[in-house]
Each structure stands twice: as C-alpha cells, then as structure tokens.
Design a protein around this motif. Sequence first.
Motif, PDB file in Angstrom:
ATOM      1  N   TYR A  88       0.810  -1.213   0.000  1.00 55.02           N
ATOM      2  CA  TYR A  88       0.000   0.000   0.000  1.00 55.02           C
ATOM      3  C   TYR A  88       0.850   1.273   0.000  1.00 55.02           C
ATOM      4  O   TYR A  88       0.380   2.324  -0.413  1.00 55.02           O
ATOM      5  CB  TYR A  88      -0.992   0.007   1.165  1.00 55.02           C
ATOM      6  CG  TYR A  88      -0.402   0.260   2.528  1.00 55.02           C
ATOM      7  CD1 TYR A  88      -0.273   1.550   3.029  1.00 55.02           C
ATOM      8  CD2 TYR A  88       0.026  -0.794   3.328  1.00 55.02           C
ATOM      9  CE1 TYR A  88       0.257   1.779   4.276  1.00 55.02           C
ATOM     10  CE2 TYR A  88       0.556  -0.571   4.572  1.00 55.02           C
ATOM     11  CZ  TYR A  88       0.667   0.718   5.045  1.00 55.02           C
ATOM     12  OH  TYR A  88       1.209   0.938   6.284  1.00 55.02           O
ATOM     13  N   LYS A  89       2.102   1.175   0.453  1.00 56.19           N
ATOM     14  CA  LYS A  89       2.993   2.330   0.422  1.00 56.19           C
ATOM     15  C   LYS A  89       3.555   2.578  -0.965  1.00 56.19           C
ATOM     16  O   LYS A  89       3.853   3.708  -1.330  1.00 56.19           O
ATOM     17  CB  LYS A  89       4.162   2.130   1.385  1.00 56.19           C
ATOM     18  CG  LYS A  89       3.798   2.191   2.831  1.00 56.19           C
ATOM     19  CD  LYS A  89       5.044   2.028   3.662  1.00 56.19           C
ATOM     20  CE  LYS A  89       4.752   2.010   5.120  1.00 56.19           C
ATOM     21  NZ  LYS A  89       5.960   1.823   5.921  1.00 56.19           N
ATOM     22  N   GLY A  90       3.768   1.534  -1.738  1.00 56.85           N
ATOM     23  CA  GLY A  90       4.359   1.668  -3.060  1.00 56.85           C
ATOM     24  C   GLY A  90       5.871   1.680  -2.971  1.00 56.85           C
ATOM     25  O   GLY A  90       6.453   1.635  -1.888  1.00 56.85           O
ATOM     26  N   PRO A  91       6.551   1.736  -4.113  1.00 57.64           N
ATOM     27  CA  PRO A  91       8.015   1.703  -4.111  1.00 57.64           C
ATOM     28  C   PRO A  91       8.601   3.016  -3.592  1.00 57.64           C
ATOM     29  O   PRO A  91       8.020   4.086  -3.778  1.00 57.64           O
ATOM     30  CB  PRO A  91       8.376   1.481  -5.575  1.00 57.64           C
ATOM     31  CG  PRO A  91       7.218   2.042  -6.321  1.00 57.64           C
ATOM     32  CD  PRO A  91       6.009   1.781  -5.462  1.00 57.64           C
ATOM     33  N   PHE A  92       9.779   2.925  -2.963  1.00 55.65           N
ATOM     34  CA  PHE A  92      10.453   4.133  -2.488  1.00 55.65           C
ATOM     35  C   PHE A  92      11.203   4.773  -3.649  1.00 55.65           C
ATOM     36  O   PHE A  92      11.983   4.119  -4.342  1.00 55.65           O
ATOM     37  CB  PHE A  92      11.445   3.811  -1.372  1.00 55.65           C
ATOM     38  CG  PHE A  92      12.293   4.988  -0.989  1.00 55.65           C
ATOM     39  CD1 PHE A  92      11.760   6.026  -0.245  1.00 55.65           C
ATOM     40  CD2 PHE A  92      13.603   5.092  -1.414  1.00 55.65           C
ATOM     41  CE1 PHE A  92      12.526   7.129   0.097  1.00 55.65           C
ATOM     42  CE2 PHE A  92      14.377   6.187  -1.080  1.00 55.65           C
ATOM     43  CZ  PHE A  92      13.842   7.209  -0.324  1.00 55.65           C
ATOM     44  N   ILE A  93      10.959   6.063  -3.862  1.00 52.45           N
ATOM     45  CA  ILE A  93      11.663   6.832  -4.878  1.00 52.45           C
ATOM     46  C   ILE A  93      12.032   8.162  -4.249  1.00 52.45           C
ATOM     47  O   ILE A  93      11.173   8.859  -3.701  1.00 52.45           O
ATOM     48  CB  ILE A  93      10.791   7.062  -6.120  1.00 52.45           C
ATOM     49  CG1 ILE A  93      10.352   5.720  -6.690  1.00 52.45           C
ATOM     50  CG2 ILE A  93      11.539   7.851  -7.166  1.00 52.45           C
ATOM     51  CD1 ILE A  93       9.179   5.786  -7.580  1.00 52.45           C
ATOM     52  N   ASN A  94      13.304   8.523  -4.305  1.00 53.61           N
ATOM     53  CA  ASN A  94      13.760   9.780  -3.753  1.00 53.61           C
ATOM     54  C   ASN A  94      13.089  10.923  -4.512  1.00 53.61           C
ATOM     55  O   ASN A  94      13.117  10.970  -5.737  1.00 53.61           O
ATOM     56  CB  ASN A  94      15.282   9.869  -3.873  1.00 53.61           C
ATOM     57  CG  ASN A  94      15.858  11.024  -3.111  1.00 53.61           C
ATOM     58  OD1 ASN A  94      15.134  11.842  -2.546  1.00 53.61           O
ATOM     59  ND2 ASN A  94      17.169  11.104  -3.086  1.00 53.61           N
TER      60      ASN A  94
END
Length: 92
Positions: free
Chosen positions: A6-12
């Motif tokens: 539910y958070k999705g992928p981490f992208i800076n």
Amino acid sequence: MSRSLYKGPFINSKLLKKITSMNQGDTKRTIKTWSRATTIIPIMVGHTIAIHNGQSHFPIFISDQMVGHKLGEFVPTRNFRSHIKNDRKTKR
C-alpha cells in the motif's frame, strides 16, 4: 523484508523531480545521486544515473531489465583482493 504494497516503491523525491524535468525537456545528462535505496521505475529507463558507492559515483545506464530493482544493486561497494597463496609467502 520487503516494503508493504500500500505504500508503493520508495523513490527519492529530488531524483524523481530531476528525471521528470529531463523527460519534459528532452535532455540527456548524468544525474548524481546518493540514494541507493531508490527503486527503479519505468520513467527512468534510458537515463544515466551516477550512483554513489561510498567513495565515488559510478555511472549506470538504466535499461528495461532493471525496472523493479534498487539502484544500489548495480554498484559494487567492496573491492575483492585475492587470497594470498601459501607458496607466495616468504620462506626463511
């Protein structure tokens, strides 16, 4: 342990802004980043990103097969130097 769906992928966020501005302007240049935890997404394909390995930045060209992986997976952080063989030791 993976990141929850539910958070999705981490992208800076700073890296994402740089890539979207380059896509809108149709420019290609190397982007420096220290964020090794960033997940590669499809809009990054075709760009060259210089990823920090602890000492210097390594330029990596992003291709289709890299989507879904982390940036840090493609840059080595340690240099292996071979083990010393027994016959190379100095004999007295």
